[in-house]
Design an enzyme around this catalytic site. Structure first.
Site, PDB file in Angstrom:
ATOM      1  N   ASP A   6     -10.110  -8.618   9.440  1.00 52.15           N
ATOM      2  CA  ASP A   6      -8.919  -8.511  10.286  1.00 52.15           C
ATOM      3  C   ASP A   6      -7.666  -9.010   9.568  1.00 52.15           C
ATOM      4  OD1 ASP A   6      -7.661  -7.797  12.704  1.00 52.15           O
ATOM      5  OD2 ASP A   6      -7.733  -9.847  13.440  1.00 52.15           O
ATOM      6  N   THR A  23      -3.998  -5.797  17.603  1.00 53.81           N
ATOM      7  CA  THR A  23      -5.181  -4.965  17.399  1.00 53.81           C
ATOM      8  C   THR A  23      -5.673  -4.409  18.727  1.00 53.81           C
ATOM      9  OG1 THR A  23      -5.825  -6.302  15.509  1.00 53.81           O
ATOM     10  CG2 THR A  23      -7.518  -4.905  16.467  1.00 53.81           C
ATOM     11  N   GLN A  75      -9.563   0.094  11.842  1.00 58.06           N
ATOM     12  CA  GLN A  75      -8.850  -0.674  12.863  1.00 58.06           C
ATOM     13  C   GLN A  75      -7.663   0.121  13.376  1.00 58.06           C
ATOM     14  OE1 GLN A  75      -6.044  -4.432  12.590  1.00 58.06           O
ATOM     15  NE2 GLN A  75      -8.163  -5.146  12.690  1.00 58.06           N
TER      16      GLN A  75
END
Length: 300
Positions: free
Chosen positions: A215, A239, A289
């Site tokens: 991340d 996100t 993502q």
């Protein structure tokens, strides 16, 4: 705390921030398939997404035998977490087959859902093999730690300077805040990463640490494609969902290259894809993502 995880965490060594991360991964079992996770002292304004992914991987893995490793996780972020409160992870068992196991992990605070993750486990087996080749980049030993790139920009990059640094990160290209000073753009980012010290042997800890790291930097290519930078431009990013596929066993206290790019940004969202490669060039994991990305240009 399970004896196996507690013992494995205790054998880890490295930076103070890495020890903190290992502590975060040592979840407290508070009921059947229910675990409690905590925040570090150094925090963002809301729970770091990589922490949620990593802790959820550990929670799911604690309900599956060690001979069946994680092969995929698919996570959706529902609400921002309160960094002053612990997080409860509830695991739902869907299947325990001969080769496969499936779990859902839901993270709660005050009985509100923060995050939901599907996790799949599968025995390793031989089969067809091919992979996208690793890009050619300088060796990590030739590159500075990312913290060195903050020098002189501390006021601009406070969110990074004050964040925990359990991962040794070394950009092979100029990071966004350096690129901003040159007026350049870049449609990819490539960063060597590894735990900032030795991890315990438990494979679940290595998978969770990669999940934590996945991340970071992944959204960079969305903004560098447009010549923008964190800390310099008014950007709001959050996100929406995050998926990882694990292709082979690895140790995350060895160097891995995280090569990311963004195929599209549209509708106030950006999509980023990344591959983790071993030092020898093996493709270890693939990440996708999607994030909400909003840019507010300065008024001239």
């Amino acid at each position: 705390m399970s004896a196996s995880l507690g013992e494995s965490v205790a054998t880890g060594s490295g930076s103070g921030d890495l020890e903190v991360l290992l502590g975060l991964l040592d979840l407290e079992e508070v009921g059947p398939d229910t675990f409690l996770g905590h925040h570090p002292e150094k925090v963002w304004s809301r729970t770091f997404g990589g922490q949620l992914v990593a802790q959820a991987i550990v929670a799911a893995g604690r309900t599956v035998g060690p001979d069946r490793p994680v092969h995929a996780v698919n996570a959706h972020f529902v609400r921002g977490g309160d960094v002053k409160k612990p997080i409860e992870y509830r695991v739902e068992r869907h299947r325990d087959g001969r080769s496969f196991a499936n779990r859902t992990v839901t993270a709660y605070q005050d009985d509100q859902e923060l995050f939901v993750m599907l996790a799949a486990f599968q025995d390793w087996a031989k089969g067809l093999e091919h992979a996208t080749p690793q890009p050619r980049v300088p060796d990590p030993e030739q590159l500075p730690r990312v913290e060195e790139s903050f020098t002189g920009l501390e006021d601009r990059l406070q969110m990074f300077v004050k964040a925990p640094h359990p991962i040794d990160m070394r950009y092979t290209n100029d990071p966004a805040w350096i690129l901003k000073g040159t007026g350049g753009t870049l449609d990819y980012n490539r960063v060597w990463m590894k735990a900032d010290g030795t991890l315990p042997d438990d494979p679940l800890i290595h998978v969770a640490t990669l999940g934590y790291s996945s991340d970071t930097t992944v959204l960079d290519s969305i903004i560098t494609t447009h010549g923008l930078s964190w800390g310099f431009d008014r950007i709001v990013a959050a996100t929406v969902n995050h998926s990882i596929w694990f292709h082979r066993p690895f140790r995350f206290d060895d160097w891995a290259l995280y090569a990311t790019q963004s195929p599209v940004a549209a509708g106030s969202r950006g999509l980023a894809m990344g591959h983790f490669y071993s030092r020898s060039g093996e493709l270890l994991a693939t990440v996708v993502q999607e994030g909400v990305i909003r840019h507010f240009p300065s008024r001239s």
